[in-house]
Scaffold this active site. Structure first.
Site, PDB file in Angstrom:
ATOM      1  CB  SER A  24      62.553  40.597  27.060  1.00 28.39           C
ATOM      2  OG  SER A  24      63.127  41.705  27.868  1.00 28.39           O
ATOM      3  CG  LEU A  48      56.663  36.423  23.724  1.00 28.52           C
ATOM      4  CD1 LEU A  48      56.323  37.604  22.921  1.00 28.52           C
ATOM      5  CD2 LEU A  48      55.666  35.368  24.111  1.00 28.52           C
ATOM      6  CB  CYS A 117      57.953  43.208  16.995  1.00 30.97           C
ATOM      7  SG  CYS A 117      58.014  41.749  18.385  1.00 30.97           S
ATOM      8  CB  CYS A 214      65.529  41.686  18.542  1.00 32.84           C
ATOM      9  SG  CYS A 214      64.347  41.103  17.891  1.00 32.84           S
TER      10      CYS A 214
END
Length: 380
Positions: A24, A48, A117, A214
């Site tokens: 991340s 991602l 997610c 997020c």
């Protein structure tokens, strides 16, 4: 299927696996990737890209998936010495997480986007693509442990650091997904991870953790929902239906909310009032005393089991919020539903949230709350 490592909290030096490390840009995923590589696995890092129009920089600990995060992940991969790629999953993330989040609020429910997610992106879209490309496992920086059973199969357990345990948001993983998952940080505290990151020369050692949702970088969920759903004036009423005020959209409220109700008159007993119910059909928000939030039982749908589904009624503990405490319960799965009786009342539980069952530290499974039973036995 390739043999998987036997260590309960992460990769071992036994079998050499092809591992895809989701990075991340934070310290946890960087150390997880480093540990997997150090254990002798063939590790590839992947970041991602979940936003179609990512911001350049994070604002403190808010948000993630910025260009800054991508660059931090790439620098960490360079230090570890592993290949690194960026995969664009923005459209899938919008459809499966953001659109679902908005739709749930529009329906008067309170979703958990992090759980969604994990279910739809990290351990479905990402894992499916990884397996198709020949990887054996996906490695993440989640704080949880996987225990390999002597007779085969795997169990998901809480992390040793209760302050960082993330097993609640991983309760949606099924047995097949667990078979292809690695969580190298489950036996470590956050403080130890930061020390290790600094020792490894990772620049993200002191980077703040991401908080809040997020994809709502400024933390203003109500403004985000208003941009997607518009305004829709409605009434705020008490349990008897007496109008107490007005709102601009029922989606802007959550069960148990106390602040920001904009009620003109005080309660007769002088005590604060809380949101007890949200009706998208009538666009009405019902408020009342704190006692009205006491939940004694619940029904949940779409159960997902981290192994074999339990048979019959059983005694467990349940976690009802991402950072909530465990509550002793009696639960039974039947007809695609999970029915749970709480041994003591819990306040502020809302449809749309997840209930995760535990047997000791083992995660049994997760389901989405569809209805709650209050003290007056009314289903909300």
């Amino acid at each position: 299927m390739t043999d998987f490592p036997g260590a309960p909290s992460g990769p071992s030096t036994g079998s050499r696996l092809r591992v895809l490390a989701a990075m991340s840009g934070g310290v946890d995923s960087a150390v997880a990737a480093a540990r997997a590589a150090e254990a002798g696995h063939e590790v590839t890092g992947v970041h991602l890209a979940l936003s179609s129009n990512p911001q350049s920089f994070r604002t403190g600990a808010r948000g993630c998936c910025t260009l800054e995060d991508s660059r931090d992940a790439r620098r960490a991969a360079d230090v570890i010495g592993i290949p690194f790629y960026v995969w664009d999953l923005a459209e899938r993330f919008r459809e499966d997480v953001i659109d679902d989040f908005v739709a749930e609020y529009a329906a008067g429910r309170t979703p958990n986007p992090c759980l969604r997610c994990n279910e739809k992106i990290k351990f479905a879209a990402l894992l499916d693509k990884a397996v198709a490309l020949g990887f054996d496992a996906v490695c993440t920086g989640h704080y949880a442990r996987i225990v390999d059973l002597p007779g085969g199969g795997r169990e998901l357990h809480r992390a040793v650091d209760p302050a960082k345990d993330q097993s609640y948001v991983l309760g949606v993983l099924d047995a097949e997904q667990l078979a292809h998952s690695l969580f190298p940080l489950g036996d470590t505290t956050k403080e130890e991870i930061r020390v290790e990151a600094e020792r490894r020369g990772l620049a993200v050692a002191k980077k703040p953790d991401s908080h809040d949702i997020c994809f709502i970088a400024d933390g203003d969920t109500q403004k985000f929902l208003a941009q997607h759903l518009g305004t829709a004036a409605g009434d705020i009423v008490d349990a008897d239906g007496t109008k107490l005020g007005e709102h601009d959209g029922a989606y802007g409220f959550t069960i148990g909310q106390r602040k920001g109700l904009r009620i003109g008159r005080p309660a007769a007993d002088g005590k604060p009032r809380y949101v007890l119910d949200i009706s998208p059909v009538t666009n009405t928000v019902t408020v009342g005393p704190a006692e009205g939030l006491d939940v004694l039982g619940l029904t949940a749908i779409r159960p997902r089991w981290c192994g074999a589904a339990p048979v019959g009624e059983g005694r467990y503990t349940a976690q009802l919020r991402a950072h909530g405490e465990e509550v002793p319960v009696t639960a039974e799965a039947a007809g695609g539903e999970l029915r749970v009786r709480l041994e003591r009342p819990v306040r502020g539980i809302a449809p749309g949230q997840a209930v995760v069952l535990y047997d000791g530290t083992r995660v049994v499974g997760s389901a989405t709350i569809s209805a709650t039973e209050r003290r007056d036995t009314a289903k909300i």
